[in-house]
Design a protein around this motif. Structure first.
Motif, PDB file in Angstrom:
ATOM      1  N   GLU A 347      19.169  34.198 -11.938  1.00 36.30           N
ATOM      2  CA  GLU A 347      18.730  33.418 -10.882  1.00 36.30           C
ATOM      3  C   GLU A 347      18.671  31.936 -11.989  1.00 36.30           C
ATOM      4  OE1 GLU A 347      13.936  32.421  -9.903  1.00 36.30           O
ATOM      5  OE2 GLU A 347      14.863  33.780  -8.327  1.00 36.30           O
ATOM      6  N   HIS A 348      19.310  31.016 -11.583  1.00 34.91           N
ATOM      7  CA  HIS A 348      19.166  29.817 -12.592  1.00 34.91           C
ATOM      8  C   HIS A 348      18.393  29.385 -11.550  1.00 34.91           C
ATOM      9  CE1 HIS A 348      23.162  31.414 -14.505  1.00 34.91           C
ATOM     10  NE2 HIS A 348      23.623  31.943 -13.272  1.00 34.91           N
ATOM     11  N   ARG A 349      17.627  28.894 -12.893  1.00 30.34           N
ATOM     12  CA  ARG A 349      16.481  27.746 -12.595  1.00 30.34           C
ATOM     13  C   ARG A 349      16.688  26.743 -13.144  1.00 30.34           C
ATOM     14  NH1 ARG A 349      11.207  31.209 -12.391  1.00 30.34           N
ATOM     15  NH2 ARG A 349      11.568  32.656 -10.932  1.00 30.34           N
ATOM     16  N   ASP A 350      17.980  26.189 -13.644  1.00 28.95           N
ATOM     17  CA  ASP A 350      18.162  24.688 -14.592  1.00 28.95           C
ATOM     18  C   ASP A 350      18.563  24.522 -14.183  1.00 28.95           C
ATOM     19  OD1 ASP A 350      20.981  24.906 -15.359  1.00 28.95           O
ATOM     20  OD2 ASP A 350      20.583  27.125 -14.760  1.00 28.95           O
ATOM     21  N   GLY A 351      18.823  22.171 -13.979  1.00 26.10           N
ATOM     22  CA  GLY A 351      20.161  21.659 -13.087  1.00 26.10           C
ATOM     23  C   GLY A 351      21.203  21.440 -14.287  1.00 26.10           C
ATOM     24  N   LEU A 352      21.314  21.972 -15.478  1.00 26.49           N
ATOM     25  CA  LEU A 352      22.456  21.146 -16.037  1.00 26.49           C
ATOM     26  C   LEU A 352      23.600  22.167 -16.243  1.00 26.49           C
ATOM     27  CD1 LEU A 352      23.282  20.605 -18.762  1.00 26.49           C
ATOM     28  CD2 LEU A 352      21.849  22.042 -20.738  1.00 26.49           C
ATOM     29  N   LEU A 353      23.982  23.516 -15.835  1.00 28.47           N
ATOM     30  CA  LEU A 353      24.956  24.273 -16.200  1.00 28.47           C
ATOM     31  C   LEU A 353      25.656  24.411 -14.623  1.00 28.47           C
ATOM     32  CD1 LEU A 353      24.366  28.175 -17.288  1.00 28.47           C
ATOM     33  CD2 LEU A 353      24.571  25.642 -18.865  1.00 28.47           C
ATOM     34  N   THR A 354      27.754  23.975 -15.276  1.00 30.32           N
ATOM     35  CA  THR A 354      27.703  24.035 -14.120  1.00 30.32           C
ATOM     36  C   THR A 354      28.301  25.159 -12.913  1.00 30.32           C
ATOM     37  OG1 THR A 354      30.072  24.567 -15.314  1.00 30.32           O
ATOM     38  CG2 THR A 354      29.186  22.360 -15.292  1.00 30.32           C
ATOM     39  N   ASP A 355      28.796  25.532 -12.446  1.00 35.09           N
ATOM     40  CA  ASP A 355      29.149  26.518 -11.602  1.00 35.09           C
ATOM     41  C   ASP A 355      29.666  27.618 -12.328  1.00 35.09           C
ATOM     42  OD1 ASP A 355      27.449  25.547  -9.081  1.00 35.09           O
ATOM     43  OD2 ASP A 355      29.601  25.387  -8.372  1.00 35.09           O
ATOM     44  N   ALA A 356      30.507  26.870 -13.382  1.00 36.18           N
ATOM     45  CA  ALA A 356      31.633  27.426 -13.401  1.00 36.18           C
ATOM     46  C   ALA A 356      30.997  28.664 -15.042  1.00 36.18           C
ATOM     47  CB  ALA A 356      32.817  26.755 -14.055  1.00 36.18           C
ATOM     48  N   GLU A 357      30.110  27.325 -15.119  1.00 36.92           N
ATOM     49  CA  GLU A 357      28.652  28.374 -16.385  1.00 36.92           C
ATOM     50  C   GLU A 357      28.459  29.760 -16.275  1.00 36.92           C
ATOM     51  OE1 GLU A 357      28.953  24.612 -19.690  1.00 36.92           O
ATOM     52  OE2 GLU A 357      27.737  24.341 -17.864  1.00 36.92           O
ATOM     53  N   ARG A 358      27.320  29.077 -14.803  1.00 36.65           N
ATOM     54  CA  ARG A 358      26.410  30.054 -14.370  1.00 36.65           C
ATOM     55  C   ARG A 358      27.228  31.518 -13.707  1.00 36.65           C
ATOM     56  NH1 ARG A 358      22.454  26.215 -10.534  1.00 36.65           N
ATOM     57  NH2 ARG A 358      21.376  25.114 -11.930  1.00 36.65           N
ATOM     58  N   ASP A 359      28.580  31.201 -13.825  1.00 35.23           N
ATOM     59  CA  ASP A 359      29.824  32.304 -13.587  1.00 35.23           C
ATOM     60  C   ASP A 359      29.235  33.770 -14.866  1.00 35.23           C
ATOM     61  OD1 ASP A 359      29.757  31.711 -10.793  1.00 35.23           O
ATOM     62  OD2 ASP A 359      31.902  31.122 -11.387  1.00 35.23           O
ATOM     63  N   THR A 360      29.611  33.090 -15.827  1.00 37.05           N
ATOM     64  CA  THR A 360      29.255  33.490 -17.442  1.00 37.05           C
ATOM     65  C   THR A 360      28.095  33.203 -18.844  1.00 37.05           C
ATOM     66  OG1 THR A 360      30.634  31.485 -18.107  1.00 37.05           O
ATOM     67  CG2 THR A 360      31.596  33.587 -16.686  1.00 37.05           C
ATOM     68  N   SER A 361      27.238  32.913 -17.927  1.00 33.07           N
ATOM     69  CA  SER A 361      26.303  32.587 -19.054  1.00 33.07           C
ATOM     70  C   SER A 361      24.399  32.094 -18.071  1.00 33.07           C
ATOM     71  CB  SER A 361      26.655  31.397 -20.023  1.00 33.07           C
ATOM     72  OG  SER A 361      26.517  30.396 -18.931  1.00 33.07           O
TER      73      SER A 361
END
Length: 380
Positions: A347-361
């Motif tokens: 559950e991502h709660r940041d406003g920084l990572l891109t969608d691609a980054e959220r897939d792996t980190s």
């Protein structure tokens, strides 16, 4: 016959020795050519975001280096500018407008500051830091303890706010948010690309780089300075409406400014269509899907499994087991604690990572597993 066979054997041995010697000389020559090549040492593949977590960062780490404070001056009320150079005067790694540095302060705090100098100055990095009333220690330490002649460790530069190609640009700055935009304005002015800047601040005296911006404008009316104590808040809707439809928008400053610009841009009535690009100095507010629940993290490399309590973070739990895990803002906007996730749903709660980054980190400081009892396998 025996004498002839002996002679043939001797000639073959000599030929083998000559061949081996020639090969050895060729190998050494090739080695010398490689070492003299501008591509030596050969570039390695990029490390995983968590691939160097177990290593102590030192001045010899390729991602960090020691610099010297070569200049310091106050450029506005409560704003100090620092110039940083290599101790031996060597060329520093290049950068592009929008890039920032991680500055490792003498106390050990790590803070991110945008580069506001000229990328053409190959031996110097320039940053500007405002002393904030709600400082968590970083800006106060910069203002009170950093002076010419001091050595510091830096990491980067890195760029999460790149200037992309566009036929026109509108820049919206709030306070110290001018720092990443200033090199962009320089680049647009040098390239002859149409641009406009709306620059708001609390007072005129608190707004750095006004003289340089006026020089870049050259009397063309492209820079609008809006001190709040004189003129209130900038007319964001008007600035967006007047911008060329195909233009891009770059905005940096406090969260209320970014929120207002984002709302106007999404409304579409006042927004150009060339893309909206934001840079935050604080974390974006991302609402969780529900109450925090405990979950597990498995450290893949060591095989350890840790429980993250409902009232704590993955970062705090991981650092209790691995104190060398890097972190900085603890609010989900700097990216220092970004870690590769091998298994599990985040559950991502940041406003920084891109969608691609959220897939792996994930960012360990704010994000969590999506459900109670869920397990995340981290590349640690």
């Amino acid at each position: 016959m025996t004498r002839e066979r002996t002679a043939r054997t001797a000639r073959k041995a000599a030929a083998l020795v000559l061949t081996a010697g020639t090969a050895l000389l060729a190998k050494r020559a090739m080695g010398r050519r490689i070492e003299r090549s501008p591509l030596w040492p050969m570039p390695a593949l990029e490390h995983p975001v968590s691939g160097t977590m177990g290593q102590r960062r030192t001045g010899t780490d390729r991602s960090s280096r020691t610099v010297l404070v070569t200049g310091r001056r106050e450029v506005a009320d409560r704003v100090v500018q620092l110039r940083l150079g290599a101790p031996d005067g060597a060329t520093l790694p290049g950068w592009e407008p929008g890039a920032h540095l991680d500055l490792v302060l003498p106390s050990g705090l790590v803070r991110q500051y945008s580069l506001c100098g000229d990328p053409a100055e190959a031996d110097t990095y320039t940053i500007a830091v405002r002393l904030t009333d709600d400082s968590r220690g970083g800006s106060r330490e910069v203002h009170e303890q950093l002076h010419e002649g001091m050595e510091l460790e830096i990491r980067g530069p890195r760029n999460r706010f790149p200037l992309t190609e566009a036929p026109a640009c509108l820049f919206l700055a709030g306070g110290i948010g001018i720092t990443p935009l200033l090199p962009m304005v320089r680049a647009m002015a040098a390239a002859g690309v149409p641009w406009q800047l709306v620059y708001g601040g609390r007072t005129r005296a608190s707004m750095p780089f006004r003289d340089e911006l006026a020089a870049l404008d050259g009397g063309q009316g492209r820079v609008t300075i809006v001190p709040q104590d004189e003129a209130g808040h900038p007319d964001l809707a008007g600035a967006l409406a007047a911008s060329p439809r195909e233009g891009a928008v770059y905005c940096c400053g406090p969260e209320p400014l970014l929120t207002a610009v984002t709302a106007l841009y999404r409304d579409g009535a006042h927004a150009p269509g060339g893309g909206l690009h934001l840079e935050r100095f604080t974390a974006a507010t991302v609402a969780p899907s529900g109450e925090n629940q405990p979950f597990e993290v498995e450290l893949h490399r060591s095989g350890r499994t840790l429980t993250v309590p409902a009232d704590s973070t993955a970062l705090a739990t991981v650092r209790a087991a691995r104190p060398d895990t890097p972190y900085s803002c603890e609010q989900g906007f700097c990216g220092t604690c970004q870690t590769r996730v091998l298994e599990g749903t985040v559950e991502h709660r940041d406003g920084l990572l891109t969608d691609a980054e959220r897939d792996t980190s994930m960012l360990l400081c704010v994000s969590r597993a999506r459900g109670a009892g869920e397990r995340l396998v981290l590349d640690l």
